[in-house]
Write a protein that holds these residues in place. Structure first.
Motif, mmCIF file in Angstrom:
data_model
loop_
_atom_site.group_PDB
_atom_site.id
_atom_site.type_symbol
_atom_site.label_atom_id
_atom_site.label_comp_id
_atom_site.label_asym_id
_atom_site.label_seq_id
_atom_site.Cartn_x
_atom_site.Cartn_y
_atom_site.Cartn_z
ATOM 1 N N ALA A 85 7.374 -4.227 -8.364
ATOM 2 C CA ALA A 85 6.931 -4.693 -9.683
ATOM 3 C C ALA A 85 5.741 -5.642 -9.591
ATOM 4 C CB ALA A 85 8.089 -5.382 -10.405
ATOM 5 N N GLN A 86 5.487 -6.191 -8.412
ATOM 6 C CA GLN A 86 4.369 -7.117 -8.229
ATOM 7 C C GLN A 86 3.203 -6.456 -7.497
ATOM 8 O OE1 GLN A 86 7.669 -10.499 -7.587
ATOM 9 N NE2 GLN A 86 5.664 -11.111 -6.822
ATOM 10 N N ILE A 87 3.122 -5.134 -7.582
ATOM 11 C CA ILE A 87 2.045 -4.343 -6.986
ATOM 12 C C ILE A 87 1.525 -3.373 -8.042
ATOM 13 C CG2 ILE A 87 1.414 -2.718 -5.152
ATOM 14 C CD1 ILE A 87 3.873 -3.743 -3.593
ATOM 15 N N ALA A 88 0.217 -3.248 -8.151
ATOM 16 C CA ALA A 88 -0.374 -2.307 -9.101
ATOM 17 C C ALA A 88 -1.621 -1.685 -8.502
ATOM 18 C CB ALA A 88 -0.707 -3.001 -10.418
ATOM 19 N N ALA A 89 -1.942 -0.493 -8.964
ATOM 20 C CA ALA A 89 -3.087 0.241 -8.444
ATOM 21 C C ALA A 89 -4.372 -0.167 -9.155
ATOM 22 C CB ALA A 89 -2.863 1.748 -8.618
ATOM 23 N N CYS A 90 -5.486 0.013 -8.453
ATOM 24 C CA CYS A 90 -6.801 -0.149 -9.072
ATOM 25 C C CYS A 90 -7.706 0.978 -8.604
ATOM 26 C CB CYS A 90 -7.410 -1.515 -8.770
ATOM 27 S SG CYS A 90 -7.488 -1.977 -7.031
ATOM 28 N N VAL A 91 -8.785 1.198 -9.341
ATOM 29 C CA VAL A 91 -9.661 2.343 -9.089
ATOM 30 C C VAL A 91 -10.653 1.963 -7.990
ATOM 31 C CG1 VAL A 91 -11.063 4.130 -10.173
ATOM 32 C CG2 VAL A 91 -9.391 2.867 -11.539
ATOM 33 N N GLY A 92 -10.133 1.848 -6.768
ATOM 34 C CA GLY A 92 -10.928 1.268 -5.698
ATOM 35 C C GLY A 92 -10.981 -0.235 -5.893
ATOM 36 N N SER A 93 -11.389 -0.957 -4.871
ATOM 37 C CA SER A 93 -11.374 -2.416 -4.978
ATOM 38 C C SER A 93 -12.575 -2.972 -5.734
ATOM 39 C CB SER A 93 -11.307 -3.043 -3.581
ATOM 40 O OG SER A 93 -12.401 -2.626 -2.788
ATOM 41 N N LEU A 220 -5.882 -8.191 -2.463
ATOM 42 C CA LEU A 220 -6.524 -6.943 -2.860
ATOM 43 C C LEU A 220 -6.728 -6.065 -1.634
ATOM 44 C CD1 LEU A 220 -8.029 -5.223 -5.014
ATOM 45 C CD2 LEU A 220 -10.086 -6.540 -4.453
ATOM 46 N N HIS A 221 -6.273 -4.795 -1.734
ATOM 47 C CA HIS A 221 -6.390 -3.873 -0.606
ATOM 48 C C HIS A 221 -6.993 -2.553 -1.059
ATOM 49 C CE1 HIS A 221 -4.495 -6.168 2.588
ATOM 50 N NE2 HIS A 221 -3.711 -6.667 1.647
ATOM 51 N N SER A 222 -7.509 -1.813 -0.102
ATOM 52 C CA SER A 222 -8.207 -0.560 -0.381
ATOM 53 C C SER A 222 -7.953 0.440 0.736
ATOM 54 C CB SER A 222 -9.713 -0.832 -0.493
ATOM 55 O OG SER A 222 -10.452 0.361 -0.464
ATOM 56 N N LEU A 223 -8.004 1.732 0.390
ATOM 57 C CA LEU A 223 -7.916 2.782 1.404
ATOM 58 C C LEU A 223 -9.286 3.276 1.851
ATOM 59 C CD1 LEU A 223 -5.010 2.944 -0.089
ATOM 60 C CD2 LEU A 223 -4.861 5.111 1.094
ATOM 61 N N SER A 224 -10.344 2.763 1.251
ATOM 62 C CA SER A 224 -11.690 3.254 1.539
ATOM 63 C C SER A 224 -12.043 3.122 3.008
ATOM 64 C CB SER A 224 -12.715 2.493 0.691
ATOM 65 O OG SER A 224 -12.528 2.752 -0.677
ATOM 66 N N LYS A 225 -11.777 1.978 3.606
ATOM 67 C CA LYS A 225 -12.189 1.709 4.980
ATOM 68 C C LYS A 225 -11.121 2.158 5.981
ATOM 69 C CE LYS A 225 -15.455 -0.615 2.841
ATOM 70 N NZ LYS A 225 -16.762 -0.007 2.549
ATOM 71 N N ARG A 226 -9.864 1.783 5.732
ATOM 72 C CA ARG A 226 -8.796 2.049 6.709
ATOM 73 C C ARG A 226 -8.538 3.540 6.890
ATOM 74 N NH1 ARG A 226 -3.871 3.540 5.175
ATOM 75 N NH2 ARG A 226 -2.685 2.391 6.748
ATOM 76 N N SER A 227 -8.731 4.330 5.809
ATOM 77 C CA SER A 227 -8.365 5.747 5.858
ATOM 78 C C SER A 227 -9.533 6.674 5.538
ATOM 79 C CB SER A 227 -7.216 6.018 4.878
ATOM 80 O OG SER A 227 -6.054 5.304 5.257
ATOM 81 N N ASN A 228 -10.760 6.148 5.491
ATOM 82 C CA ASN A 228 -11.956 6.959 5.226
ATOM 83 C C ASN A 228 -11.844 7.715 3.902
ATOM 84 O OD1 ASN A 228 -13.090 6.215 7.773
ATOM 85 N ND2 ASN A 228 -11.778 7.735 8.748
ATOM 86 N N LEU A 229 -11.407 6.997 2.869
ATOM 87 C CA LEU A 229 -11.178 7.611 1.565
ATOM 88 C C LEU A 229 -11.967 6.911 0.463
ATOM 89 C CD1 LEU A 229 -7.324 8.234 1.824
ATOM 90 C CD2 LEU A 229 -9.143 9.946 1.969
ATOM 91 N N VAL A 234 -9.088 4.441 -4.420
ATOM 92 C CA VAL A 234 -7.708 3.977 -4.518
ATOM 93 C C VAL A 234 -7.583 2.610 -3.868
ATOM 94 C CG1 VAL A 234 -5.278 4.478 -4.101
ATOM 95 C CG2 VAL A 234 -6.907 6.369 -4.324
ATOM 96 N N GLY A 235 -7.108 1.663 -4.633
ATOM 97 C CA GLY A 235 -6.822 0.341 -4.111
ATOM 98 C C GLY A 235 -5.565 -0.191 -4.765
ATOM 99 N N ALA A 236 -5.194 -1.413 -4.423
ATOM 100 C CA ALA A 236 -4.030 -2.042 -5.036
ATOM 101 C C ALA A 236 -4.182 -3.549 -4.993
ATOM 102 C CB ALA A 236 -2.741 -1.627 -4.338
ATOM 103 N N TYR A 237 -3.599 -4.197 -5.994
ATOM 104 C CA TYR A 237 -3.532 -5.655 -5.998
ATOM 105 C C TYR A 237 -2.066 -6.053 -6.079
ATOM 106 C CZ TYR A 237 -3.426 -4.844 -11.108
ATOM 107 O OH TYR A 237 -3.125 -4.403 -12.380
ATOM 108 N N ALA A 238 -1.725 -7.119 -5.381
ATOM 109 C CA ALA A 238 -0.322 -7.508 -5.262
ATOM 110 C C ALA A 238 -0.209 -9.017 -5.170
ATOM 111 C CB ALA A 238 0.288 -6.867 -4.005
ATOM 112 N N GLY A 239 0.900 -9.545 -5.680
ATOM 113 C CA GLY A 239 1.128 -10.979 -5.545
ATOM 114 C C GLY A 239 1.859 -11.577 -6.720
#
Length: 372
Positions: A85-93, A220-229, A234-239
């Motif tokens: 419930a404390q995690i949500a998606a974002c359209v890239g970071s 704030l996290h992203s899949l752009s760098k870690r997974s070449n996407l 696709v990203g996410a913010y949490a806290g």
């Protein structure tokens, strides 16, 4: 009265160097932007093609499988337990960085200031500008840590948020995330920690501000760098529970939605740690190779010293006249790099080099600089 006029996009200013680089045999080698060149996992592409999620509108906060995948990854990577419930998606970071100030301004209209590192990703400042807020840079010390003791009391009292970025883009230096979280709580200022390069931490284990609790902070996290996407956005913010809920509700009204197929693919990528370990090895090798290539080159301003970063996949080093260096490197080596002016007020004499080209392209630059 004159309205807002967008400034030139920083990387567009390198267009003047492209003709000389393109004219060389083999063409331009673009090291200016952190765009991944390596292939994503085949299983991720398969999930993208077979999700059957393209017909309907996805939930703005993200699907349950995606948010659960982020929670499980954060537990494995940082040993933190964050409720879904404390995690949500974002359209890239980047869109999150650029739009956050306006949402926080709606939440707290009596504040108007965004604090951000003096050497940093330019969108922190631009996001404040686009929200008609004050952008106030915080000096960093020689180790890349925010000098939070220099923040004026008047700026802290007006702050909507403090940005932290560790490992830093562009410098790769690591900040003290615990100190930032504590400062924010003392001053009642939300702290937003951009951790998009955390998977590429070279000095010690990867760190998250969430290791210091969720109260008053967002990671704030992203899949752009870690997974070449980078192209999937696709990203996410949490806290902090209240902050994440508020932002999710506001963003719902704007239609900030990660496409369903992209969410399905991202969940697969988050569940696989092996490809990230391999990407980590690849970037470390390229950093070492590129540092050797450019450290051996004697440009007209002299030879430069290049240290490997504490994190990230950028080389960040001082050259003196950064624009002259970038122009000469484009003309002689066919490589585009970014002058430090793009990254704030403490970095005019630096350049940033993104090691996002395959080894053969880096070797091509090396041969050109050796004159053969």
């Amino acid at each position: 009265m004159t309205g807002f006029v967008p400034p030139p996009y920083p990387y567009d200013r390198l267009d003047a160097f492209k003709p000389a680089a393109t004219a060389l045999d083999g063409g331009v080698v673009d090291l200016s932007i952190g765009t991944p060149c390596d292939a994503p996992l085949a299983s991720v592409i398969a999930a993208l093609a077979a999700s059957n999620a393209e017909r309907g509108y996805p939930a703005s906060i993200g699907t349950a499988p995606l948010r659960t995948a982020f929670a499980e990854w954060m537990k494995r990577r940082f040993d933190v337990s964050v409720p879904v419930a404390q995690i949500a998606a974002c359209v890239g970071s980047k869109e999150f960085v650029a739009t956050l100030p306006q949402w926080l301004k709606l939440r707290t209209p009596d504040r108007d200031t965004i604090l951000y590192p003096a050497i940093s990703y330019p969108t922190y400042e631009m996001g404040a500008t686009l929200a008609n807020c004050r952008a106030v840079s915080v000096p960093v010390d020689a180790d890349g840590r925010l000098r939070l003791d220099t923040v004026a009391a008047s700026d802290a009292s007006r702050a909507l948020a403090l940005w932290v970025n560790s490992p830093s883009n562009p410098s790769g230096q690591l900040d003290d995330l615990g100190a930032a979280a504590a400062w924010g709580r003392r001053h009642g200022v939300p702290v937003v920690s951009d951790e998009c390069y955390a998977e590429f931490t070279w000095d010690g284990p990867a760190q998250s501000i969430l290791q210091h609790g969720t109260e008053g902070v967002i990671a704030l996290h992203s899949l752009s760098k870690r997974s070449n996407l980078a192209g999937l956005r696709v990203g996410a913010y949490a806290g902090d529970a209240e902050l994440v809920h508020y932002l999710g509700e506001v963003r719902k009204h704007v239609g900030m939605m990660v496409p369903g197929p992209a969410q399905a693919a991202a969940a697969v990528a988050l569940a696989d740690d092996e490809h990230v370990a391999e990407q980590r090895r690849v970037y470390r090798h390229r950093l070492e190779l590129m540092a050797d290539v450019l450290g051996s080159w004697q440009w007209s301003g002299g030879r430069v010293d290049i240290d490997l970063p504490a994190g990230g996949f950028y080389l960040w080093y001082e050259v003196g006249d950064a624009w002259a260096y970038a122009e000469e490197l484009a003309r002689v080596g066919g490589a585009l790099v970014s002058p430090g002016e793009f990254y704030g007020t403490q970095s005019d004499s630096f350049v940033r080099v993104a090691v996002v080209q395959p080894d053969d392209r880096i070797e091509l630059v090396a041969r050109r600089l050796r004159g053969r």
